[in-house]
Design a protein around this motif. Structure first.
Motif, PDB file in Angstrom:
ATOM      1  N   LYS A 142       0.835  -1.199   0.000  1.00  0.00           N
ATOM      2  CA  LYS A 142       0.000   0.000   0.000  1.00  0.00           C
ATOM      3  C   LYS A 142       0.875   1.256   0.000  1.00  0.00           C
ATOM      4  O   LYS A 142       2.098   1.175  -0.020  1.00  0.00           O
ATOM      5  N   ALA A 143       0.240   2.400   0.048  1.00  0.00           N
ATOM      6  CA  ALA A 143       0.963   3.667  -0.076  1.00  0.00           C
ATOM      7  C   ALA A 143       1.971   3.872   1.051  1.00  0.00           C
ATOM      8  O   ALA A 143       3.008   4.513   0.856  1.00  0.00           O
ATOM      9  N   ASP A 144       1.676   3.329   2.238  1.00  0.00           N
ATOM     10  CA  ASP A 144       2.611   3.510   3.347  1.00  0.00           C
ATOM     11  C   ASP A 144       3.823   2.586   3.255  1.00  0.00           C
ATOM     12  O   ASP A 144       4.720   2.649   4.103  1.00  0.00           O
ATOM     13  N   GLN A 145       3.861   1.718   2.251  1.00  0.00           N
ATOM     14  CA  GLN A 145       4.978   0.826   1.973  1.00  0.00           C
ATOM     15  C   GLN A 145       5.206  -0.221   3.073  1.00  0.00           C
ATOM     16  O   GLN A 145       6.250  -0.874   3.090  1.00  0.00           O
ATOM     17  N   SER A 146       4.255  -0.409   3.952  1.00  0.00           N
ATOM     18  CA  SER A 146       4.447  -1.363   5.043  1.00  0.00           C
ATOM     19  C   SER A 146       3.442  -2.509   4.996  1.00  0.00           C
ATOM     20  O   SER A 146       3.786  -3.642   5.319  1.00  0.00           O
ATOM     21  N   ALA A 147       2.202  -2.244   4.606  1.00  0.00           N
ATOM     22  CA  ALA A 147       1.166  -3.271   4.554  1.00  0.00           C
ATOM     23  C   ALA A 147       0.993  -3.774   3.125  1.00  0.00           C
ATOM     24  O   ALA A 147       1.122  -3.022   2.155  1.00  0.00           O
ATOM     25  N   LEU A 148       0.705  -5.066   2.996  1.00  0.00           N
ATOM     26  CA  LEU A 148       0.509  -5.673   1.685  1.00  0.00           C
ATOM     27  C   LEU A 148      -0.776  -5.173   1.041  1.00  0.00           C
ATOM     28  O   LEU A 148      -1.779  -4.924   1.720  1.00  0.00           O
ATOM     29  N   SER A 149      -0.749  -5.031  -0.270  1.00  0.00           N
ATOM     30  CA  SER A 149      -1.948  -4.634  -1.007  1.00  0.00           C
ATOM     31  C   SER A 149      -2.867  -5.840  -1.183  1.00  0.00           C
ATOM     32  O   SER A 149      -2.536  -6.966  -0.787  1.00  0.00           O
ATOM     33  N   GLU A 150      -4.002  -5.627  -1.824  1.00  0.00           N
ATOM     34  CA  GLU A 150      -4.971  -6.709  -1.989  1.00  0.00           C
ATOM     35  C   GLU A 150      -4.472  -7.765  -2.970  1.00  0.00           C
ATOM     36  O   GLU A 150      -4.689  -8.957  -2.759  1.00  0.00           O
ATOM     37  N   GLN A 151      -3.818  -7.345  -4.037  1.00  0.00           N
ATOM     38  CA  GLN A 151      -3.358  -8.309  -5.036  1.00  0.00           C
ATOM     39  C   GLN A 151      -1.912  -8.733  -4.846  1.00  0.00           C
ATOM     40  O   GLN A 151      -1.437  -9.619  -5.553  1.00  0.00           O
ATOM     41  N   PRO A 153      -0.319 -10.489  -2.342  1.00  0.00           N
ATOM     42  CA  PRO A 153      -0.112 -11.910  -2.020  1.00  0.00           C
ATOM     43  C   PRO A 153      -0.427 -12.837  -3.186  1.00  0.00           C
ATOM     44  O   PRO A 153       0.226 -13.870  -3.350  1.00  0.00           O
ATOM     45  N   TYR A 154      -1.395 -12.464  -4.013  1.00  0.00           N
ATOM     46  CA  TYR A 154      -1.752 -13.314  -5.151  1.00  0.00           C
ATOM     47  C   TYR A 154      -0.633 -13.343  -6.193  1.00  0.00           C
ATOM     48  O   TYR A 154      -0.314 -14.396  -6.747  1.00  0.00           O
ATOM     49  N   VAL A 155      -0.025 -12.184  -6.449  1.00  0.00           N
ATOM     50  CA  VAL A 155       1.073 -12.134  -7.417  1.00  0.00           C
ATOM     51  C   VAL A 155       2.260 -12.946  -6.905  1.00  0.00           C
ATOM     52  O   VAL A 155       2.880 -13.715  -7.660  1.00  0.00           O
ATOM     53  N   ILE A 156       2.571 -12.799  -5.630  1.00  0.00           N
ATOM     54  CA  ILE A 156       3.688 -13.559  -5.068  1.00  0.00           C
ATOM     55  C   ILE A 156       3.371 -15.053  -5.071  1.00  0.00           C
ATOM     56  O   ILE A 156       4.253 -15.898  -5.290  1.00  0.00           O
ATOM     57  N   LYS A 157       2.098 -15.389  -4.882  1.00  0.00           N
ATOM     58  CA  LYS A 157       1.698 -16.794  -4.927  1.00  0.00           C
ATOM     59  C   LYS A 157       1.961 -17.393  -6.302  1.00  0.00           C
ATOM     60  O   LYS A 157       2.465 -18.515  -6.427  1.00  0.00           O
ATOM     61  N   LEU A 158       1.633 -16.669  -7.357  1.00  0.00           N
ATOM     62  CA  LEU A 158       1.873 -17.169  -8.715  1.00  0.00           C
ATOM     63  C   LEU A 158       3.357 -17.405  -8.962  1.00  0.00           C
ATOM     64  O   LEU A 158       3.747 -18.397  -9.601  1.00  0.00           O
ATOM     65  N   ILE A 159       4.182 -16.501  -8.463  1.00  0.00           N
ATOM     66  CA  ILE A 159       5.629 -16.670  -8.637  1.00  0.00           C
ATOM     67  C   ILE A 159       6.126 -17.869  -7.846  1.00  0.00           C
ATOM     68  O   ILE A 159       6.936 -18.671  -8.324  1.00  0.00           O
ATOM     69  N   ALA A 196      13.925  -3.768   4.367  1.00  0.00           N
ATOM     70  CA  ALA A 196      14.193  -5.078   4.966  1.00  0.00           C
ATOM     71  C   ALA A 196      12.892  -5.802   5.289  1.00  0.00           C
ATOM     72  O   ALA A 196      12.767  -7.016   5.073  1.00  0.00           O
ATOM     73  N   THR A 197      11.914  -5.056   5.798  1.00  0.00           N
ATOM     74  CA  THR A 197      10.620  -5.664   6.127  1.00  0.00           C
ATOM     75  C   THR A 197       9.903  -6.142   4.866  1.00  0.00           C
ATOM     76  O   THR A 197       9.327  -7.239   4.834  1.00  0.00           O
ATOM     77  N   GLN A 198       9.928  -5.350   3.819  1.00  0.00           N
ATOM     78  CA  GLN A 198       9.278  -5.747   2.573  1.00  0.00           C
ATOM     79  C   GLN A 198       9.901  -7.017   1.995  1.00  0.00           C
ATOM     80  O   GLN A 198       9.192  -7.943   1.589  1.00  0.00           O
ATOM     81  N   ALA A 199      11.222  -7.063   1.947  1.00  0.00           N
ATOM     82  CA  ALA A 199      11.891  -8.245   1.411  1.00  0.00           C
ATOM     83  C   ALA A 199      11.585  -9.482   2.253  1.00  0.00           C
ATOM     84  O   ALA A 199      11.361 -10.576   1.718  1.00  0.00           O
ATOM     85  N   ILE A 205       6.125 -15.228   2.132  1.00  0.00           N
ATOM     86  CA  ILE A 205       5.014 -15.717   1.307  1.00  0.00           C
ATOM     87  C   ILE A 205       5.515 -16.763   0.309  1.00  0.00           C
ATOM     88  O   ILE A 205       4.849 -17.781   0.061  1.00  0.00           O
ATOM     89  N   LEU A 206       6.696 -16.539  -0.270  1.00  0.00           N
ATOM     90  CA  LEU A 206       7.271 -17.547  -1.168  1.00  0.00           C
ATOM     91  C   LEU A 206       7.505 -18.862  -0.428  1.00  0.00           C
ATOM     92  O   LEU A 206       7.272 -19.947  -0.976  1.00  0.00           O
ATOM     93  N   GLY A 207       7.968 -18.770   0.820  1.00  0.00           N
ATOM     94  CA  GLY A 207       8.159 -19.978   1.612  1.00  0.00           C
ATOM     95  C   GLY A 207       6.859 -20.694   1.890  1.00  0.00           C
ATOM     96  O   GLY A 207       6.796 -21.929   1.898  1.00  0.00           O
ATOM     97  N   MET A 208       5.778 -19.934   2.109  1.00  0.00           N
ATOM     98  CA  MET A 208       4.472 -20.553   2.336  1.00  0.00           C
ATOM     99  C   MET A 208       3.956 -21.229   1.074  1.00  0.00           C
ATOM    100  O   MET A 208       3.137 -22.154   1.155  1.00  0.00           O
ATOM    101  N   ARG A 209       4.418 -20.806  -0.076  1.00  0.00           N
ATOM    102  CA  ARG A 209       3.962 -21.377  -1.349  1.00  0.00           C
ATOM    103  C   ARG A 209       4.872 -22.491  -1.854  1.00  0.00           C
ATOM    104  O   ARG A 209       4.737 -22.920  -2.986  1.00  0.00           O
ATOM    105  N   GLY A 210       5.775 -22.956  -1.032  1.00  0.00           N
ATOM    106  CA  GLY A 210       6.557 -24.143  -1.375  1.00  0.00           C
ATOM    107  C   GLY A 210       8.011 -23.910  -1.692  1.00  0.00           C
ATOM    108  O   GLY A 210       8.755 -24.887  -1.876  1.00  0.00           O
TER     109      GLY A 210
END
Length: 309
Positions: A142-151, A153-159, A196-199, A205-210
């Motif tokens: 999101k704009a504050d660069q700290s919280a994930l946006s709505e899409q 997690p989905y994009v990271i899931k596809l990757i 660091a928090t964003q990375a 999330i990548l770890g949660m996806r396998g």
């Protein structure tokens, strides 16, 4: 009456076999002389000898068995094929195969993420060190660069679904523009903390996806590596980005070699005896006035490998 004298067979010489034996020895000697003369590889001599042997045993001059008429130069070229391939050629061939696999994986990622590529929100680039998936931060956060946006997690899931079966090392880098948090009391520390928090969140999330956590790393680079040095808003949005880097086999091996600790040197504080043995210099303090602040030995370990090639 005249009688013809009967010829006695006993008068024949018993040494006539020596003539045949001598002829045989002569022929045998001549044969070995010819064999010795043709011991060196000479195609013309070999053909002449073969023709002579066929003529002698078959009685058909001019007819020789079919044989390979390769020239010595062609025989030398054929023998070169049997030589071992040079190591440099094998290395280049292995490297090219790995790059082809990386290109196929990058193409598959591009097909899955085609929607956001068309919207210029992410890009996929292949280089010598691997594949870089560069995502704009406003796609994931999101704009504050700290919280994930709505899409996000989905994009990271596809990757993650494309990388979970890969054995390659994955590095996640967080980048931010130098103008971000300029109004804070300590903007530099805030930028380091945010990247660091964003990375770390993307890697989680990548770890949660396998994707195996053992071959993942996350690092925040703040504003140390901007993609653009311009001052407009577009350049600032480009600098706010997340890079997911998939390393090639060669880059992974080099990184593993850099992280291997072969020899470590332990640095200990100087004792009072060592300070007394040190020659006095105008810039040094007297030994009796020195009070070491370190109570335990300090171990210097090699720095971690660079996050990117």
């Amino acid at each position: 009456m005249y009688r013809r004298k009967i010829h006695d067979d006993d008068d024949d010489s018993h040494d006539r076999w020596l003539i045949s034996y001598a002829d045989f020895i002569t022929l045998l000697f001549a044969f070995f002389v010819v064999m010795y003369a043709t011991s060196s590889i000479n195609l013309n001599k070999y053909q002449a000898l073969s023709s002579s042997v066929v003529t002698a045993f078959q009685g058909k001059p001019g007819q020789t068995p079919s044989m390979n008429t390769d020239t010595p130069s062609s025989l030398q070229n054929k023998s070169a094929i049997l030589k071992p391939l040079p190591l440099n050629y094998l290395y280049q061939e292995k490297k090219q195969r790995d790059l082809d696999k990386m290109r196929a994986m990058g193409q598959q990622l591009a097909n899955v993420l085609a929607l956001w590529i068309e919207q210029k929100q992410l890009s996929i680039l292949q280089g010598e060190f691997g594949i870089d998936i560069t995502l704009r931060s406003d796609l994931l956060f999101k704009a504050d660069q700290s919280a994930l946006s709505e899409q996000g997690p989905y994009v990271i899931k596809l990757i993650g679904e494309q990388l979970k079966n890969e054995y390659r090392t994955v590095q996640v880098e967080g980048h931010i523009d130098r103008h971000m948090y300029s109004e804070d009391t300590n903007p530099e520390a805030r930028r380091w903390e945010t990247t660091a928090t964003q990375a770390a969140r993307v890697a989680a999330i990548l770890g949660m996806r396998g994707v195996s956590s053992k071959r993942m790393s996350a690092i925040g680079l703040a504003d140390t590596k901007p993609a653009s040095s311009s001052e407009n808003n577009l350049a600032q949005s480009v600098n706010n980005r997340i890079i997911i880097r998939i390393l090639t086999a060669e880059s992974n091996a080099q990184q593993a070699a850099n992280n291997t600790t072969s020899t470590q040197l332990e640095i200990l504080p100087k004792t009072e005896q060592a300070l007394q043995a040190t020659p006095d210099t105008p810039d040094m303090v007297a030994p009796d006035t020195v009070t070491p602040d370190i109570a335990a030995p300090v171990t210097i370990t090699p720095a971690a490998g660079a996050a990117g090639p």
